[in-house]
Design a protein around this motif. Structure first.
Motif, mmCIF file in Angstrom:
data_model
loop_
_atom_site.group_PDB
_atom_site.id
_atom_site.type_symbol
_atom_site.label_atom_id
_atom_site.label_comp_id
_atom_site.label_asym_id
_atom_site.label_seq_id
_atom_site.Cartn_x
_atom_site.Cartn_y
_atom_site.Cartn_z
ATOM 1 N N GLN A 110 0.828 -1.197 0.000
ATOM 2 C CA GLN A 110 0.000 0.000 0.000
ATOM 3 C C GLN A 110 0.869 1.256 0.000
ATOM 4 O O GLN A 110 2.017 1.218 0.452
ATOM 5 C CB GLN A 110 -0.911 0.003 1.221
ATOM 6 C CG GLN A 110 -1.980 -1.082 1.198
ATOM 7 C CD GLN A 110 -2.956 -0.946 2.351
ATOM 8 O OE1 GLN A 110 -2.679 -0.287 3.351
ATOM 9 N NE2 GLN A 110 -4.117 -1.570 2.213
ATOM 10 N N PRO A 111 0.330 2.364 -0.486
ATOM 11 C CA PRO A 111 1.085 3.626 -0.412
ATOM 12 C C PRO A 111 1.523 3.918 1.018
ATOM 13 O O PRO A 111 0.761 3.715 1.964
ATOM 14 C CB PRO A 111 0.072 4.660 -0.908
ATOM 15 C CG PRO A 111 -0.818 3.890 -1.826
ATOM 16 C CD PRO A 111 -0.949 2.527 -1.194
ATOM 17 N N LYS A 147 5.283 5.116 -3.101
ATOM 18 C CA LYS A 147 4.219 5.859 -3.753
ATOM 19 C C LYS A 147 3.713 5.073 -4.967
ATOM 20 O O LYS A 147 4.455 4.256 -5.520
ATOM 21 C CB LYS A 147 4.748 7.222 -4.215
ATOM 22 C CG LYS A 147 5.369 8.059 -3.109
ATOM 23 C CD LYS A 147 5.980 9.332 -3.669
ATOM 24 C CE LYS A 147 6.617 10.166 -2.567
ATOM 25 N NZ LYS A 147 7.210 11.419 -3.098
ATOM 26 N N SER A 158 -0.185 0.125 -4.472
ATOM 27 C CA SER A 158 -1.596 0.406 -4.738
ATOM 28 C C SER A 158 -2.418 0.135 -3.503
ATOM 29 O O SER A 158 -2.108 -0.764 -2.713
ATOM 30 C CB SER A 158 -2.089 -0.460 -5.896
ATOM 31 O OG SER A 158 -3.488 -0.287 -6.101
ATOM 32 N N SER A 159 -3.478 0.911 -3.351
ATOM 33 C CA SER A 159 -4.395 0.675 -2.239
ATOM 34 C C SER A 159 -5.553 -0.215 -2.691
ATOM 35 O O SER A 159 -6.432 -0.547 -1.897
ATOM 36 C CB SER A 159 -4.926 2.008 -1.709
ATOM 37 O OG SER A 159 -5.515 2.769 -2.749
#
Length: 113
Positions: free
Chosen positions: A12-13, A85, A112-113
């Protein structure tokens, strides 16, 4: 010379990943190891390099977030990636230069979320 990368994946970011590269074969003691990355449809770009003497070079877009290191005795290089990011999403390639360029097959990093 053979290079094998490991450590890619989905994060995740804001998360972290650590990439590792093991070099084997006819490796001269004086060399540079490092990481490049490539997004689909774009040119491969430098991320970070480190010489056998310990001199380090970072791309501007990773300064303060990524840290490269190496172990000369074990012929390994690592890339600690923090505060990832979405734009860091790419295939990351290990490289060894002595002075010919040798490349690993790459490892996918997806942020990625």
């Amino acid at each position: 010379v053979q290079l094998v990368e490991s450590g890619g994946g989905l994060v995740q970011p804001g998360g972290s990943l650590r990439l590792s590269c093991v070099a084997s074969g006819n490796i001269f003691s004086i060399n540079t190891m490092g990481w490049y990355r490539q997004e689909p449809g774009k040119q491969r770009e430098l991320v970070a390099t480190i010489t056998s003497a310990g001199s380090i070079n970072y791309a501007e877009f990773v300064k303060g977030r990524f840290t490269i290191s190496r172990n000369n005795a074990q012929n390994t290089a690592s890339l600690q990636m923090n505060n990832l990011k979405p734009e860091d999403t790419a295939v990351y390639y290990c490289v060894l230069v002595n002075p010919m360029y040798y490349w690993g097959k790459g490892t996918q990093v997806t942020v990625s979320s």
